[in-house]
Scaffold this motif. Structure first.
Motif, PDB file in Angstrom:
ATOM      1  N   ILE A   1      -4.010   2.963  -8.729  1.00  0.00           N
ATOM      2  CA  ILE A   1      -3.008   2.566 -10.207  1.00  0.00           C
ATOM      3  C   ILE A   1      -2.597   4.257  -9.464  1.00  0.00           C
ATOM      4  CG2 ILE A   1      -2.867   2.933 -12.778  1.00  0.00           C
ATOM      5  CD1 ILE A   1      -3.330  -0.473 -11.774  1.00  0.00           C
ATOM      6  N   GLU A   2      -3.415   4.746  -9.598  1.00  0.00           N
ATOM      7  CA  GLU A   2      -2.545   6.348  -9.754  1.00  0.00           C
ATOM      8  C   GLU A   2      -1.837   6.262  -8.347  1.00  0.00           C
ATOM      9  OE1 GLU A   2      -3.440   8.629 -11.474  1.00  0.00           O
ATOM     10  OE2 GLU A   2      -2.154  10.196 -10.684  1.00  0.00           O
ATOM     11  N   GLN A   3      -2.261   5.753  -7.078  1.00  0.00           N
ATOM     12  CA  GLN A   3      -0.866   5.635  -6.015  1.00  0.00           C
ATOM     13  C   GLN A   3       0.272   5.465  -6.300  1.00  0.00           C
ATOM     14  OE1 GLN A   3      -2.790   3.560  -2.786  1.00  0.00           O
ATOM     15  NE2 GLN A   3       0.054   4.030  -1.750  1.00  0.00           N
ATOM     16  N   SER A   4       0.424   3.957  -7.301  1.00  0.00           N
ATOM     17  CA  SER A   4       1.319   2.932  -7.201  1.00  0.00           C
ATOM     18  C   SER A   4       2.093   3.930  -8.713  1.00  0.00           C
ATOM     19  CB  SER A   4       0.619   1.822  -8.189  1.00  0.00           C
ATOM     20  OG  SER A   4       0.732   2.462  -9.367  1.00  0.00           O
TER      21      SER A   4
ATOM     22  N   ILE B   1      -5.520  -5.258 -13.886  1.00  0.00           N
ATOM     23  CA  ILE B   1      -4.901  -5.581 -15.195  1.00  0.00           C
ATOM     24  C   ILE B   1      -4.934  -4.727 -16.358  1.00  0.00           C
ATOM     25  CG2 ILE B   1      -4.132  -6.800 -17.041  1.00  0.00           C
ATOM     26  CD1 ILE B   1      -5.247  -9.407 -14.578  1.00  0.00           C
ATOM     27  N   ARG B   2      -5.862  -4.400 -16.375  1.00  0.00           N
ATOM     28  CA  ARG B   2      -6.324  -3.856 -17.531  1.00  0.00           C
ATOM     29  C   ARG B   2      -5.993  -2.087 -17.166  1.00  0.00           C
ATOM     30  NH1 ARG B   2     -10.993  -3.331 -21.118  1.00  0.00           N
ATOM     31  NH2 ARG B   2     -10.715  -5.347 -21.281  1.00  0.00           N
ATOM     32  N   GLU B   3      -6.940  -1.608 -16.373  1.00  0.00           N
ATOM     33  CA  GLU B   3      -5.535  -0.232 -15.473  1.00  0.00           C
ATOM     34  C   GLU B   3      -4.139  -0.058 -15.279  1.00  0.00           C
ATOM     35  OE1 GLU B   3      -7.577   2.681 -16.457  1.00  0.00           O
ATOM     36  OE2 GLU B   3      -8.898   0.553 -16.870  1.00  0.00           O
ATOM     37  N   PHE B   4      -3.723  -1.024 -14.901  1.00  0.00           N
ATOM     38  CA  PHE B   4      -2.443  -1.033 -15.209  1.00  0.00           C
ATOM     39  C   PHE B   4      -1.892  -1.409 -16.547  1.00  0.00           C
ATOM     40  CE2 PHE B   4       1.701  -3.031 -14.455  1.00  0.00           C
ATOM     41  CZ  PHE B   4       2.720  -2.704 -13.058  1.00  0.00           C
ATOM     42  N   GLU B   5      -2.016  -2.051 -17.622  1.00  0.00           N
ATOM     43  CA  GLU B   5      -1.566  -1.963 -18.259  1.00  0.00           C
ATOM     44  C   GLU B   5      -1.920  -0.045 -19.177  1.00  0.00           C
ATOM     45  OE1 GLU B   5       0.390  -4.573 -18.503  1.00  0.00           O
ATOM     46  OE2 GLU B   5       0.296  -5.864 -19.880  1.00  0.00           O
ATOM     47  N   GLU B   6      -2.877   0.195 -19.082  1.00  0.00           N
ATOM     48  CA  GLU B   6      -2.710   1.229 -19.610  1.00  0.00           C
ATOM     49  C   GLU B   6      -2.611   2.916 -19.939  1.00  0.00           C
ATOM     50  OE1 GLU B   6      -4.429   0.582 -22.554  1.00  0.00           O
ATOM     51  OE2 GLU B   6      -5.968   0.203 -22.689  1.00  0.00           O
ATOM     52  N   ARG B   7      -2.316   1.926 -18.149  1.00  0.00           N
ATOM     53  CA  ARG B   7      -1.353   3.236 -17.404  1.00  0.00           C
ATOM     54  C   ARG B   7       0.070   2.362 -17.395  1.00  0.00           C
ATOM     55  NH1 ARG B   7      -2.365   7.114 -13.164  1.00  0.00           N
ATOM     56  NH2 ARG B   7      -0.005   8.500 -13.797  1.00  0.00           N
ATOM     57  N   THR B   8       0.510   1.967 -17.622  1.00  0.00           N
ATOM     58  CA  THR B   8       1.827   1.469 -18.294  1.00  0.00           C
ATOM     59  C   THR B   8       2.647   2.148 -19.681  1.00  0.00           C
ATOM     60  OG1 THR B   8       1.890  -1.000 -16.790  1.00  0.00           O
ATOM     61  CG2 THR B   8       3.497  -0.246 -18.739  1.00  0.00           C
TER      62      THR B   8
ATOM     63  N   GLU C   1       3.918   7.476  -6.399  1.00  0.00           N
ATOM     64  CA  GLU C   1       5.125   6.520  -5.527  1.00  0.00           C
ATOM     65  C   GLU C   1       6.149   5.553  -6.221  1.00  0.00           C
ATOM     66  OE1 GLU C   1       4.131   3.625  -2.051  1.00  0.00           O
ATOM     67  OE2 GLU C   1       2.964   4.554  -1.756  1.00  0.00           O
ATOM     68  N   ALA C   2       5.671   5.392  -7.112  1.00  0.00           N
ATOM     69  CA  ALA C   2       6.311   4.605  -8.813  1.00  0.00           C
ATOM     70  C   ALA C   2       7.956   5.777  -8.837  1.00  0.00           C
ATOM     71  CB  ALA C   2       6.621   4.381  -9.557  1.00  0.00           C
ATOM     72  N   LYS C   3       7.414   6.793  -8.551  1.00  0.00           N
ATOM     73  CA  LYS C   3       8.031   8.541  -9.759  1.00  0.00           C
ATOM     74  C   LYS C   3       8.744   8.679  -8.426  1.00  0.00           C
ATOM     75  CE  LYS C   3       4.885   9.387 -13.297  1.00  0.00           C
ATOM     76  NZ  LYS C   3       4.375  10.283 -13.717  1.00  0.00           N
ATOM     77  N   GLY C   4       8.143   8.531  -6.973  1.00  0.00           N
ATOM     78  CA  GLY C   4       9.693   8.876  -6.461  1.00  0.00           C
ATOM     79  C   GLY C   4      10.353   8.400  -5.701  1.00  0.00           C
TER      80      GLY C   4
ATOM     81  N   ILE D   1       1.700  -2.069  -5.727  1.00  0.00           N
ATOM     82  CA  ILE D   1       2.772  -0.651  -6.107  1.00  0.00           C
ATOM     83  C   ILE D   1       4.215  -1.342  -6.100  1.00  0.00           C
ATOM     84  CG2 ILE D   1       3.568   0.981  -4.554  1.00  0.00           C
ATOM     85  CD1 ILE D   1       0.705   1.004  -3.341  1.00  0.00           C
ATOM     86  N   PRO D   2       4.916  -2.304  -5.791  1.00  0.00           N
ATOM     87  CA  PRO D   2       6.195  -2.641  -5.685  1.00  0.00           C
ATOM     88  C   PRO D   2       5.900  -3.307  -7.515  1.00  0.00           C
ATOM     89  CG  PRO D   2       5.142  -4.322  -4.011  1.00  0.00           C
ATOM     90  CD  PRO D   2       4.022  -3.359  -3.902  1.00  0.00           C
ATOM     91  N   MET D   3       4.853  -3.643  -8.250  1.00  0.00           N
ATOM     92  CA  MET D   3       5.151  -4.233  -9.553  1.00  0.00           C
ATOM     93  C   MET D   3       4.972  -2.675 -10.120  1.00  0.00           C
ATOM     94  SD  MET D   3       2.498  -6.622 -11.242  1.00  0.00           S
ATOM     95  CE  MET D   3       3.234  -6.494 -12.729  1.00  0.00           C
ATOM     96  N   MET D   4       4.640  -1.770  -9.969  1.00  0.00           N
ATOM     97  CA  MET D   4       5.341  -0.506 -10.757  1.00  0.00           C
ATOM     98  C   MET D   4       6.133  -0.183 -10.370  1.00  0.00           C
ATOM     99  SD  MET D   4       3.589   1.233 -13.093  1.00  0.00           S
ATOM    100  CE  MET D   4       1.753   1.435 -13.127  1.00  0.00           C
TER     101      MET D   4
END
Ligand code: TPP
Length: 325
Positions: A296-299, A18-25, A302-305, A79-82
């Motif tokens: 998180i990096e992978q998400s 959660i922490r890293e998902f949020e910081e990256r978001t 993948e999300a960008k593409g 991944i689908p969430m990102m």
């Protein structure tokens, strides 16, 4: 409190995710990659994980505008969430929900919700369905201190007691509603007492401590699951970011955020408690950190593409046709 090793590893992994998902978001919004309005959960991770580690897939949660943490803690795939946040048709809601409307019904995630105190009434509905079906499931609603000033919350709590349904109201007190401190917005000294006055037990937790939330939520959930009616969890917590991404936070006291990050970080607290008990080594926790960073990096890659919904799909999956009665 002693928990199986597998549980400890999972709890830390979930909080770190959660922490890293949020910081990256946060980073991706600031550099213009994610559009829309987003509220981050960073700092409150122990609440979501402490509650959800007491639940199964069949139990339901309903979340808030600050919902990413609850949704990940309940088991949504990152991944689908990102992809959802990036507005892709491969997202959890096919890119039509976005940050404030992430749902995954198969995992018991009835959805995030942009309406303050919109969750408690929905969870009472879910809890009533569970009571009627006698399926031994509980329905959780997460909401903030701001929700406890809303009529919908009062009505939901009252109705849950009257109907004696297995609803659990989790109130996360991060001391602010948008930019207003509870001191200015709440007309009583004791929000926990106000909640309890509806006629159900409320268990207090330190929202920066996974073990404290896990224990309090466990008691509330056991109470609801046993058929004794609703229960509550009241957690003191703190958000590390502004109300929304881009909020300059002029209303915060000098040093408040540094103090929160330093002294109320659930990840630091968890590591300290593992160092003390020896149940998990710092190397094991470092390995989880590395795993999470890679995910998180992978998400994001993948999300960008990932593709966007087509214009002709705009109304698909938005309306339900229940058919003739
Ligand atoms: C019914 C309603 N009123 C006002 C708003 C605008 N609004 C969005 S978030 C928010 C503050 C919510 O505070 P709180 O419940 O404490 O949750 P937190 O943001 O602290 O997690 C407000 C007033 C809204 N979304 N819904």
């Amino acid at each position: 409190m002693s928990l199986p090793k597998e549980k400890l590893l999972r709890a830390y992994r979930q909080m770190k995710t959660i922490r890293e998902f949020e910081e990256r978001t946060h980073a991706e919004i600031m550099n213009g990659q994610i559009a829309g309005f987003t509220h981050l959960y960073t700092g409150q991770e122990a609440n979501a994980v402490g509650v959800c580690e007491n639940l199964s897939n069949e139990d339901t949660i309903i979340s808030t505008h600050r919902g990413h943490g609850h949704v990940i803690a309940k088991g949504a795939d990152v991944i689908p969430m990102m992809k959802e946040l990036f507005g892709s048709s491969e997202g959890l809601c096919k890119g039509k929900g976005g940050s404030m409307h992430v749902a995954d019904i198969e995992k018991g995630i009835l959805g995030a919700n942009g309406i303050v105190a919109g969750g408690p009434p929905i969870s009472v509905g879910a809890a009533l369905a569970q009571k009627i079906r006698k399926n031994n499931r509980v329905a959780i609603s997460f909401s903030g201190d701001g929700s406890v000033n809303q009529g919908t919350c009062f009505e939901a709590m009252n109705l849950a007691v009257v109907l004696k349904v297995p609803a659990v109201f989790v109130i996360e007190n991060n001391y602010y509603s948008e930019h207003t401190n509870i001191e200015y917005a709440v007309g009583c000294d004791d929000l926990k007492a106000r909640t309890e006055s509806f006629g159900f037990p409320v268990f207090v937790a330190d929202g920066a401590d996974f073990f404290s939330v896990y224990e309090a939520a466990g008691k509330a959930i056991d109470h609801a699951r046993s058929g004794s009616g609703p229960a509550g969890v009241f957690a003191e917590t703190g958000r590390f970011h502004g109300h929304f991404v881009g909020d300059p936070q002029h209303y915060r006291a000098d040093g408040e955020l540094d103090d929160l990050r330093e002294n109320s970080c659930c990840l630091k607290n968890f590591r300290a408690s593992m160092a003390k008990s020896g149940e998990l080594s710092q190397e094991e926790l470092d390995a989880i950190d590395a795993e999470v960073m890679a995910l998180i990096e992978q998400s994001v890659t993948e999300a960008k593409g990932a593709p966007r919904p087509l214009p002709e799909q705009v109304t698909e999956d938005v309306y339900i046709n229940y058919g003739a009665a």
